[in-house]
Design a protein around this motif. Structure first.
Motif, PDB file in Angstrom:
ATOM      1  N   ILE A  11       0.866  -1.026   0.086  1.00 51.55           N
ATOM      2  CA  ILE A  11      -0.072   0.021  -0.042  1.00 51.55           C
ATOM      3  C   ILE A  11       0.831   1.212  -0.115  1.00 51.55           C
ATOM      4  O   ILE A  11       0.199   2.329   0.268  1.00 51.55           O
ATOM      5  CB  ILE A  11      -1.085  -0.065   1.228  1.00 51.55           C
ATOM      6  CG1 ILE A  11      -0.108  -0.165   2.362  1.00 51.55           C
ATOM      7  CG2 ILE A  11      -1.745  -1.222   1.166  1.00 51.55           C
ATOM      8  CD1 ILE A  11      -0.986  -0.133   3.858  1.00 51.55           C
ATOM      9  N   ASP A  12       2.295   1.102  -0.083  1.00 50.11           N
ATOM     10  CA  ASP A  12       3.027   2.177  -0.049  1.00 50.11           C
ATOM     11  C   ASP A  12       3.624   2.713  -1.702  1.00 50.11           C
ATOM     12  O   ASP A  12       4.495   3.388  -1.537  1.00 50.11           O
ATOM     13  CB  ASP A  12       4.265   1.872   0.782  1.00 50.11           C
ATOM     14  CG  ASP A  12       5.162   0.689   0.165  1.00 50.11           C
ATOM     15  OD1 ASP A  12       4.785   0.023  -0.911  1.00 50.11           O
ATOM     16  OD2 ASP A  12       6.202   0.201   0.607  1.00 50.11           O
ATOM     17  N   ASN A  67      -2.292  -0.306  -3.777  1.00 50.53           N
ATOM     18  CA  ASN A  67      -1.625   1.065  -4.039  1.00 50.53           C
ATOM     19  C   ASN A  67      -2.326   1.904  -4.310  1.00 50.53           C
ATOM     20  O   ASN A  67      -2.101   3.264  -4.071  1.00 50.53           O
ATOM     21  CB  ASN A  67      -0.658   0.678  -5.073  1.00 50.53           C
ATOM     22  CG  ASN A  67       0.796   0.251  -4.231  1.00 50.53           C
ATOM     23  OD1 ASN A  67       1.034   0.351  -3.295  1.00 50.53           O
ATOM     24  ND2 ASN A  67       1.642  -0.746  -5.186  1.00 50.53           N
ATOM     25  N   GLY A 120      -5.210   2.685  -1.030  1.00 51.08           N
ATOM     26  CA  GLY A 120      -4.302   2.811   0.249  1.00 51.08           C
ATOM     27  C   GLY A 120      -4.793   1.814   1.483  1.00 51.08           C
ATOM     28  O   GLY A 120      -5.574   0.599   0.662  1.00 51.08           O
ATOM     29  N   ASP A 168      -2.499   4.156   9.405  1.00 48.51           N
ATOM     30  CA  ASP A 168      -3.307   4.260   8.165  1.00 48.51           C
ATOM     31  C   ASP A 168      -2.931   5.824   7.693  1.00 48.51           C
ATOM     32  O   ASP A 168      -2.271   6.356   8.459  1.00 48.51           O
ATOM     33  CB  ASP A 168      -4.584   3.918   8.224  1.00 48.51           C
ATOM     34  CG  ASP A 168      -5.530   4.554   9.089  1.00 48.51           C
ATOM     35  OD1 ASP A 168      -4.987   5.561   9.686  1.00 48.51           O
ATOM     36  OD2 ASP A 168      -6.678   4.371   9.486  1.00 48.51           O
ATOM     37  N   VAL A 169      -3.835   6.255   6.957  1.00 52.11           N
ATOM     38  CA  VAL A 169      -3.899   7.807   6.638  1.00 52.11           C
ATOM     39  C   VAL A 169      -4.003   8.801   7.482  1.00 52.11           C
ATOM     40  O   VAL A 169      -3.733   9.732   7.413  1.00 52.11           O
ATOM     41  CB  VAL A 169      -4.771   8.046   5.169  1.00 52.11           C
ATOM     42  CG1 VAL A 169      -6.203   7.627   5.429  1.00 52.11           C
ATOM     43  CG2 VAL A 169      -4.386   9.312   4.459  1.00 52.11           C
ATOM     44  N   GLN A 205      -7.745   7.746   0.227  1.00 50.31           N
ATOM     45  CA  GLN A 205      -7.482   6.452   0.709  1.00 50.31           C
ATOM     46  C   GLN A 205      -8.537   6.119   1.879  1.00 50.31           C
ATOM     47  O   GLN A 205      -9.173   6.803   2.481  1.00 50.31           O
ATOM     48  CB  GLN A 205      -5.777   6.492   1.565  1.00 50.31           C
ATOM     49  CG  GLN A 205      -4.794   6.782   0.576  1.00 50.31           C
ATOM     50  CD  GLN A 205      -3.460   6.677   1.461  1.00 50.31           C
ATOM     51  OE1 GLN A 205      -3.271   5.869   2.168  1.00 50.31           O
ATOM     52  NE2 GLN A 205      -2.708   7.533   1.073  1.00 50.31           N
TER      53      GLN A 205
END
Length: 667
Positions: free
Chosen positions: A372-373, A422, A425, A461-462, A578
């Protein structure tokens, strides 16, 4: 009718219509036969005979069945193939012509019985070897043997079985003599469906007798039986007159229950038996009792026997015979989804740790996680330790705590997961959790689990990083009337969970969770070849702000068990592009499960789901819809599921389709 055929006919009718235990055995035979003949039901068989040999006599057999108007009857041909030993043994040729002809002679009566069983009581069978008739007498046998031997070491012997079906016999009159006080307005169709004009097919006649007895038994008459059967066949009119007499026997209650066999303490097993002496007799209650006892992992075989007479109080004694399963078990499984990737899992289980049915189970699983990066996999050299997720769980259950229907539960689990992709997110989460609780069983269908839970988690997370400690109470109620754990066809499943983690108990945040779910299953036909299945679930969180709640407690939708076609937990409110998870959830599924053959089924389905920012679902956030088609391979253990699904309203980052493979239905 010739004398020989008359004798065979009388014997066949007696076999077909005999009531009691023989009838039950005949009805159950096809089930055993299907389980035994597992060779994919002949999908990989061959009609090609073995090569010509000097030591055996290979033959090619043709089976043909024609109706009175000269049309081929495929169903009758298949029934004849199933009944013919000559056909079944076609890959094992006899040593000579006499062996072949004797084999064909032995088929004559079973083939004729088969056609009478299909309602063709005027049917005729012709069996030939290269055009020479095979007859029951020794003179005819010798001629056929000589003809068969002329093919030795030259070519295969042509064998043909021809059935002239004649007219399909129908029921002309149907008379059922039964106690009128048991059904003053007549027998309901579910108890006895035969009527004049129906085909006189033996399987239908047997099934009707079994259903008739079962109806009286289900109405509290455990000793009900078919006392007499008379079937009169009119060959000239192609008709049958059927008369049945039912002996309902007395109405009775459940008597004393005796438990024997197995290595589990009978007192523990008794806590899973919710029958009460004197309650009305019910086969359904006995079936539920069997299901309840089967929840003890140490018990493998369960046989419930009924006494053949009532006790002094007018009740029917019940005997429960048990057989233990192997005490130790290990297992290994694998799964794969095109959007969530591969995974493996294994377990070890001791099913009777101290002799009281105590279960100790250790589970471990590992999976390759989505990134997810913004980076992607570029081969094995690019895979890091952080790309793997894992879960370890240890569970101990002590059933029958203090001789009551209570089970002690101790469970510890630790897991590391990363969810998302990706484009959308996601989050990473590391959690350790421990639970101490008690499961109370109210009945075979209803239970509640309550206890104390402690959890330590770290998630990212975000919205940022959350380090949380949760200590509180957890309670779950369950109600389940379904007929099968992995492949339900009838009944409902309901569950409700409430978790409370207040600060006053040591939690770093105030968090209160609630979740309810339910599914229902409805079979459109008696054999459950067509089943409607539906599921709804909802959840809500209150207390701390969303950014302070660990990701593993927030609500998400999507994946093989919720909205198929989407990645696991990727349906969610979003911030900065995200997913963040939500404070409420609402989702559902609908399926039509169709059994095409005894082992193959298809399942069209439609799923939906949404997670909302508010504590109550308001559908203002994204609602994901997924649809697809599933294939089921039905095994005695459970269905093997292959689902292909696609999002109906995909977002950027959603896959165009997803494939799921697992054991058991989706819900």
């Amino acid at each position: 009718m010739e004398p020989a055929r008359r004798r065979y006919f009388v014997a066949a009718v007696r076999r077909v219509l005999r009531a009691g235990c023989a009838t039950v055995a005949v009805v159950s035979w096809p089930l055993c036969e299907q389980a035994h003949a597992f060779d994919f039901f002949g999908l990989f068989g061959s009609d090609d005979p073995p090569p010509v040999s000097a030591t055996t006599l290979s033959y090619r057999i043709e089976i043909e069945a024609k109706t009175a108007d000269g049309k081929k009857d495929g169903d009758a041909e298949q029934a004849l193939r199933d009944a013919s030993a000559t056909y079944r043994l076609r890959q094992e040729p006899p040593p000579d012509g006499e062996g072949l002809v004797r084999r064909l002679q032995a088929d004559l009566n079973p083939l004729l019985d088969t056609l009478w069983g299909l309602g063709n009581y005027n049917a005729q069978i012709d069996v030939t070897v290269d055009g020479v008739a095979v007859s029951p007498d020794e003179t005819g046998l010798a001629v056929a043997v000589r003809r068969a031997d002329t093919f030795r070491n030259r070519t295969v012997v042509p064998v043909k079985i021809t059935a002239r079906l004649g007219p399909l016999f129908k029921l002309r009159t149907v008379d059922v003599d039964y106690p009128r006080d048991q059904a003053p307005h007549g027998l309901p169709r579910r108890a006895f469906a035969l009527k004049p004009g129906d085909p006189a097919i033996s399987a239908d006649l047997r099934t009707a007798q079994v259903k008739l007895v079962d109806w009286f038994r289900s109405n509290g008459h455990p000793l009900a039986k078919i006392a007499d059967v008379k079937a009169t066949v009119d060959h000239a009119a192609a008709a049958m007159d059927l008369r049945l007499r039912v002996d309902a026997g007395p109405k009775a209650g459940i008597g004393a229950v005796t438990i024997s066999g197995g290595d589990v303490d009978p007192r523990v097993v008794a806590t899973h038996v919710h029958l009460r002496e004197g309650e009305p007799y019910s086969p359904e209650r006995l079936a539920l009792t069997k299901t309840s006892i089967a929840k003890i992992p140490a018990i493998g075989g369960i046989r419930i026997r009924e006494a053949d007479k009532l006790d002094a109080n007018g009740n029917l004694p019940i005997f429960i015979d048990l057989a233990e399963r192997p005490r130790h078990a290990v297992g290994l499984s694998a799964k794969y989804s095109t959007v969530d990737g591969p995974g493996i899992a294994g377990y070890y289980e001791d099913r009777n740790l101290f002799g009281g049915g105590e279960r100790l189970r250790l589970d471990a699983s590992a999976s390759l996680l989505q990134r997810i990066d913004g980076t992607s996999f570029k081969g094995f050299s690019n895979v890091h330790a952080s790309d793997f997720g894992a879960r370890f769980t240890g569970t101990f259950i002590k059933p029958g705590l203090f001789g009551a229907p209570n089970d002690l539960l101790i469970e510890a689990t630790a897991f590391r997961e990363r969810v998302g992709n990706n484009d959308l997110g996601g989050y990473a989460d590391d959690t350790v959790r421990g639970t101490l609780g008690v499961i109370h069983r109210f009945s075979e269908t209803a239970s509640v689990q309550a206890g104390l839970q402690v959890e330590q988690s770290k998630s990212q997370d975000v919205l940022g990083r959350v380090d949380a400690t949760l200590v509180g109470f957890t309670a779950t109620g369950r109600y389940d009337t379904t007929d099968n754990l992995l492949d339900p066809t009838r009944g409902v499943r309901l569950s409700a969970t409430v978790n409370a983690y207040p600060k006053l108990m040591g939690s770093t945040i105030d968090l209160f969770e609630g979740r309810v779910s339910g599914s229902a299953y409805y079979a459109l036909d008696e054999q459950a070849d067509y089943v409607l299945a539906g599921r709804l679930a909802a959840g809500s969180l209150t207390g701390a702000p969303l950014a302070d709640i660990p990701d593993s407690h927030r609500f998400f939708a999507g994946g093989g068990g919720t909205v198929r076609g989407y990645g696991f937990n990727t349906i969610s409110p979003m911030m900065f592009g995200q997913i963040t998870g939500g404070r409420s959830l609402f989702e559902g599924s609908a399926e039509v499960r169709v059994r095409i053959t005894p082992t193959i089924g298809i399942v069209p389905f439609l799923d939906f789901g949404t997670a909302s920012r508010s504590s109550l679902p308001n559908f203002s956030d994204y609602v994901g819809y997924g649809a697809g088609l599933g294939l089921r391979y039905l095994t005695p253990v459970g269905p093997i599921r292959l689902d292909v699904a696609t999002p109906l309203n995909p977002r950027p980052g959603d896959s165009r389709y997803a494939i799921y493979v697992s054991i058991g239905q989706a819900f």
